[in-house]
Write a protein that holds these residues in place. Sequence first.
Motif, short mmCIF file in Angstrom:
data_model
loop_
_atom_site.label_atom_id
_atom_site.label_comp_id
_atom_site.label_asym_id
_atom_site.label_seq_id
_atom_site.Cartn_x
_atom_site.Cartn_y
_atom_site.Cartn_z
N GLN A 224 14.39 -26.90 -24.45
CA GLN A 224 14.65 -26.00 -23.23
C GLN A 224 15.92 -26.01 -22.84
N ALA A 225 16.59 -27.05 -22.67
CA ALA A 225 18.08 -27.07 -21.83
C ALA A 225 19.06 -26.48 -23.03
N LEU A 226 19.07 -26.38 -24.44
CA LEU A 226 19.67 -25.70 -25.33
C LEU A 226 19.54 -24.17 -25.03
N CYS A 227 18.34 -23.59 -24.87
CA CYS A 227 18.12 -22.38 -24.74
C CYS A 227 18.71 -22.00 -23.76
N GLN A 228 18.48 -22.69 -22.48
CA GLN A 228 19.31 -22.11 -21.25
C GLN A 228 20.68 -22.22 -21.31
N ALA A 229 21.17 -23.03 -22.08
CA ALA A 229 22.91 -23.01 -22.16
C ALA A 229 23.47 -21.90 -23.07
#
Length: 340
Positions: free
Chosen positions: A163-168
């Motif tokens: 999830q965090a990588l997608c947002q970044a």
Amino acid sequence: MSRRTDTMTLDPLNLLQRPRRNRKHPAIRAFVRETTLAPEHFIYPLFIHAGDDDVPIASMPGCARLSRRGLLAEVEAARAVGVNLVALFPAVAESLKTSDGREAWNPNGLIPETIKALKDRWPDLVIVTDVALDPYNSDGHDGIVAPDGRILNDETVAALCNQALCQARAGADIVAPSDMMDGRVQALREALDGEDFIDVSILAYTAKYASAFYGPFRDALDSAPKSGDKKTYQMDPANAREALREAELDEVEGADILMVKPAGPYLDILAALRRATNLPLAAYQVSGEYAMLKAASERGWLDEKRVVLESLLGIRRAGADVIFTYFARQAAEWLTGARK
């Protein structure tokens, strides 16, 4: 018949210290003021959805699930009064919710597409994203639920990294894990650095309590647990020392900013963390706090402007460098108006 009038005389008190001398004039009160409050101290939480219209949230008067058009208008108005940090929270369609919350890392999902739209319009806008599965999880929990009802820690952390990588990749400036899983800060830092997102900050929900003040937020996102509660991962409201332990772990694991949530009922925790760390501190004035102040003000029991600004000043005084508040735009308007 004579009338006698007794006149009382009082010799001045022999005081070397008179603190009131520093309160006698507005200019003096201004330069001895210890705590300041300004629009740059606010992060504005905003609810978004994929619909074409804004949908008012009954339990949070003045707040709504914003459409793309409504979001852009609200961000523009907030920036006009000095608020340039926003936090995005998605209301996801039930058809997209699954037990593993995989919609959370859909590159074409609501959050990444919204980040891109905001960054296209305002490249200098600072965007904070929520890292947790509850908006996407069909069980309504921040983590993946096992068949026996346990919240699976390590499996959840792996999902949060996705999830965090997608947002970044979409352009988020700060990722904010609100899930309270063990070890997630270190895992997120390693995942982000592994894809060269070394400048993406981690704002850890360090001391997130299993509070009764979250009700309106869960209404806004329709994210309440379908069964059970969140007490096996969110903190016991009775515990203070545990917050220091969580803070120490998050700092060692690579957090850039630490969070206390809720803010108002946990000012002692905020003050304790301020003494324990040199990292910046955030505090979240949560939906229940907002709803109480709004309801009392609407009934004429409180002066809304005065109590809101006083509550925010109290959070700052306790140690917060930045405050998540649904009053961000409104408070900034009051503060900038007062400066003119």
